[in-house]
Design a protein around this motif. Structure first.
Motif, PDB file in Angstrom:
ATOM      1  N   VAL A  22       0.844  -1.208   0.000  1.00 38.30           N
ATOM      2  CA  VAL A  22       0.000   0.000   0.000  1.00 38.30           C
ATOM      3  C   VAL A  22       0.878   1.257   0.000  1.00 38.30           C
ATOM      4  O   VAL A  22       0.608   2.227  -0.720  1.00 38.30           O
ATOM      5  CB  VAL A  22      -0.971   0.018   1.205  1.00 38.30           C
ATOM      6  CG1 VAL A  22      -1.811   1.291   1.200  1.00 38.30           C
ATOM      7  CG2 VAL A  22      -1.876  -1.203   1.196  1.00 38.30           C
ATOM      8  N   GLN A  23       1.949   1.226   0.782  1.00 40.83           N
ATOM      9  CA  GLN A  23       2.835   2.395   0.872  1.00 40.83           C
ATOM     10  C   GLN A  23       3.496   2.694  -0.471  1.00 40.83           C
ATOM     11  O   GLN A  23       3.563   3.852  -0.896  1.00 40.83           O
ATOM     12  CB  GLN A  23       3.906   2.155   1.939  1.00 40.83           C
ATOM     13  CG  GLN A  23       4.823   3.350   2.150  1.00 40.83           C
ATOM     14  CD  GLN A  23       5.777   3.161   3.326  1.00 40.83           C
ATOM     15  OE1 GLN A  23       5.903   2.068   3.861  1.00 40.83           O
ATOM     16  NE2 GLN A  23       6.438   4.228   3.719  1.00 40.83           N
ATOM     17  N   THR A  24       3.981   1.651  -1.168  1.00 40.28           N
ATOM     18  CA  THR A  24       4.709   1.886  -2.417  1.00 40.28           C
ATOM     19  C   THR A  24       3.774   2.136  -3.597  1.00 40.28           C
ATOM     20  O   THR A  24       4.132   2.843  -4.528  1.00 40.28           O
ATOM     21  CB  THR A  24       5.630   0.693  -2.762  1.00 40.28           C
ATOM     22  OG1 THR A  24       4.846  -0.498  -2.843  1.00 40.28           O
ATOM     23  CG2 THR A  24       6.722   0.527  -1.712  1.00 40.28           C
ATOM     24  N   ARG A  25       2.581   1.580  -3.566  1.00 45.81           N
ATOM     25  CA  ARG A  25       1.655   1.723  -4.696  1.00 45.81           C
ATOM     26  C   ARG A  25       0.706   2.903  -4.532  1.00 45.81           C
ATOM     27  O   ARG A  25       0.456   3.630  -5.485  1.00 45.81           O
ATOM     28  CB  ARG A  25       0.830   0.441  -4.872  1.00 45.81           C
ATOM     29  CG  ARG A  25       1.449  -0.640  -5.726  1.00 45.81           C
ATOM     30  CD  ARG A  25       2.915  -0.837  -5.572  1.00 45.81           C
ATOM     31  NE  ARG A  25       3.401  -1.895  -6.473  1.00 45.81           N
ATOM     32  CZ  ARG A  25       4.673  -2.224  -6.592  1.00 45.81           C
ATOM     33  NH1 ARG A  25       5.596  -1.596  -5.891  1.00 45.81           N
ATOM     34  NH2 ARG A  25       5.046  -3.182  -7.428  1.00 45.81           N
ATOM     35  N   PRO A  36       2.062   3.265   6.669  1.00 49.70           N
ATOM     36  CA  PRO A  36       1.299   2.729   7.801  1.00 49.70           C
ATOM     37  C   PRO A  36       1.385   3.657   9.008  1.00 49.70           C
ATOM     38  O   PRO A  36       2.357   4.399   9.155  1.00 49.70           O
ATOM     39  CB  PRO A  36       1.990   1.396   8.101  1.00 49.70           C
ATOM     40  CG  PRO A  36       3.397   1.587   7.636  1.00 49.70           C
ATOM     41  CD  PRO A  36       3.317   2.510   6.450  1.00 49.70           C
ATOM     42  N   ILE A  37       0.359   3.610   9.848  1.00 51.00           N
ATOM     43  CA  ILE A  37       0.412   4.372  11.103  1.00 51.00           C
ATOM     44  C   ILE A  37       0.439   3.430  12.314  1.00 51.00           C
ATOM     45  O   ILE A  37       0.517   3.882  13.447  1.00 51.00           O
ATOM     46  CB  ILE A  37      -0.763   5.371  11.224  1.00 51.00           C
ATOM     47  CG1 ILE A  37      -2.119   4.661  11.174  1.00 51.00           C
ATOM     48  CG2 ILE A  37      -0.670   6.443  10.155  1.00 51.00           C
ATOM     49  CD1 ILE A  37      -3.295   5.573  11.480  1.00 51.00           C
ATOM     50  N   TYR A  38       0.386   2.117  12.032  1.00 51.77           N
ATOM     51  CA  TYR A  38       0.414   1.148  13.126  1.00 51.77           C
ATOM     52  C   TYR A  38       1.080  -0.138  12.639  1.00 51.77           C
ATOM     53  O   TYR A  38       0.751  -0.661  11.585  1.00 51.77           O
ATOM     54  CB  TYR A  38      -1.013   0.832  13.607  1.00 51.77           C
ATOM     55  CG  TYR A  38      -1.057   0.098  14.932  1.00 51.77           C
ATOM     56  CD1 TYR A  38      -1.217   0.796  16.128  1.00 51.77           C
ATOM     57  CD2 TYR A  38      -0.913  -1.290  14.989  1.00 51.77           C
ATOM     58  CE1 TYR A  38      -1.238   0.120  17.350  1.00 51.77           C
ATOM     59  CE2 TYR A  38      -0.932  -1.963  16.197  1.00 51.77           C
ATOM     60  CZ  TYR A  38      -1.095  -1.246  17.376  1.00 51.77           C
ATOM     61  OH  TYR A  38      -1.105  -1.923  18.574  1.00 51.77           O
ATOM     62  N   HIS A  39       2.049  -0.627  13.426  1.00 51.52           N
ATOM     63  CA  HIS A  39       2.617  -1.952  13.179  1.00 51.52           C
ATOM     64  C   HIS A  39       3.238  -2.423  14.499  1.00 51.52           C
ATOM     65  O   HIS A  39       4.346  -2.046  14.855  1.00 51.52           O
ATOM     66  CB  HIS A  39       3.676  -1.931  12.074  1.00 51.52           C
ATOM     67  CG  HIS A  39       4.177  -3.309  11.717  1.00 51.52           C
ATOM     68  ND1 HIS A  39       3.413  -4.200  10.976  1.00 51.52           N
ATOM     69  CD2 HIS A  39       5.328  -3.968  12.011  1.00 51.52           C
ATOM     70  CE1 HIS A  39       4.084  -5.335  10.827  1.00 51.52           C
ATOM     71  NE2 HIS A  39       5.249  -5.227  11.451  1.00 51.52           N
ATOM     72  N   GLY A  40       2.461  -3.187  15.263  1.00 52.62           N
ATOM     73  CA  GLY A  40       2.905  -3.614  16.589  1.00 52.62           C
ATOM     74  C   GLY A  40       2.923  -2.478  17.592  1.00 52.62           C
ATOM     75  O   GLY A  40       3.470  -2.598  18.686  1.00 52.62           O
ATOM     76  N   GLY A  83      -6.503   2.209   3.566  1.00 45.98           N
ATOM     77  CA  GLY A  83      -6.886   3.186   4.593  1.00 45.98           C
ATOM     78  C   GLY A  83      -6.945   4.633   4.127  1.00 45.98           C
ATOM     79  O   GLY A  83      -7.222   4.940   2.981  1.00 45.98           O
ATOM     80  N   GLY A  84      -6.661   5.515   5.083  1.00 49.80           N
ATOM     81  CA  GLY A  84      -6.816   6.950   4.872  1.00 49.80           C
ATOM     82  C   GLY A  84      -7.802   7.507   5.874  1.00 49.80           C
ATOM     83  O   GLY A  84      -8.070   6.891   6.918  1.00 49.80           O
TER      84      GLY A  84
END
Length: 266
Positions: free
Chosen positions: A111-114, A119-123, A256-257
């Motif tokens: 999602v980030q590259t395309r 992301p705003i959350y990862h663990g 997202g967004g």
């Protein structure tokens, strides 16, 4: 979020538009540059098939050949396991078990590259690129994609297939109402919130699990949020591939967004 930085989008729509409330209200179709052209013969094949079961089977077969996944199958059972390891299926399954896994990081990385939405959350909540959560995400993403044959390219084609299938089935549907079970509702990044009406505006992570089924959503949290999701922001719908793949999964993966949401109670 002051540190939230949109990035370059590989779609014809800029990332800050894809991530906006305005886009969700009046969405357009999204397509990753070059994917339809590169796989034009595959989409032409789909046009000739009348049943979605046939189209799902052709998709699976095409992915195997296009990304040489079948080569990993040639050594018996060990090969079958390797085939999954090098396949988009491994990453979808990994996400279903744990969105903060190595596989989850790879999907968020897509999602980030395309789409240009980091992301705003990862663990844990990511507070900028210097945060330990962001570094952990990048480490997981690199680890997950390093030994997999063109995983982002596989995910490009998965997304384009899902979009094709949704338009083919119901070209007039622009939004779908989906539900998400959550724990810790106030852990979300609420941009606006009205306690009286239970309505607000939230920035969702760049990829999120939803379901079509309001009752099922309660299995995943103490609160349920409802959102009107543009069809073009549906990355994957478990129902579309249940010809032997992820059978019975009702999970819908949503890009997202900033979303208008309602908090639902029974």
């Amino acid at each position: 979020m002051s540190h939230y930085h949109y990035q370059y989008s590989l779609c014809s729509v800029p990332s800050w538009v894809i991530g906006s409330r305005e886009f969700n209200a009046n969405p357009t179709s999204l397509s990753v540059h070059g994917v339809r052209a590169t796989h034009a013969h595959f989409f032409k094949q789909l046009d000739a098939l009348s049943s979605w079961e046939e189209r799902a089977r052709i998709f699976q077969d095409y992915m195997e050949v296009a990304f040489h996944l079948h080569q990993w199958r040639e050594k018996g059972n060990v090969g079958q396991l390797l085939s999954i390891k090098h396949s988009y299926l491994r990453f979808l399954r990994g996400w279903l078990f744990d969105a903060d896994s190595v596989e989850g990081a790879v999907l968020k990385g897509w999602v980030q590259t395309r789409m240009g939405l980091p992301p705003i959350y990862h663990g844990g909540r990511i507070n900028g690129r210097e945060s330990k959560e962001y570094l952990s995400y990048m480490k997981d993403r690199m680890k997950g994609s390093a030994r997999t044959n063109g995983i982002f390219n596989q995910l490009d084609l998965l997304y384009e297939f899902v979009q094709y299938e949704m338009k083919r089935r119901d070209p007039d549907t622009i939004h779908i109402t989906l539900f998400r079970g959550v724990h810790g509702f106030y852990d979300h990044e609420l941009l606006e919130w009205d306690k009286k009406t239970g309505k607000g505006v939230v920035r969702l992570n760049n990829l999120n699990s939803f379901t079509h089924d309001f009752e099922r959503a309660w299995e995943f949290g103490t609160f349920v949020i409802e959102a009107r999701v543009p069809v073009s922001k549906i990355f994957f719908d478990g129902a579309f591939l249940h010809a032997g793949i992820l059978k019975g999964e009702e999970e819908v993966l949503v890009i997202g967004g900033v979303y208008d949401i309602s908090r639902r109670i029974i």
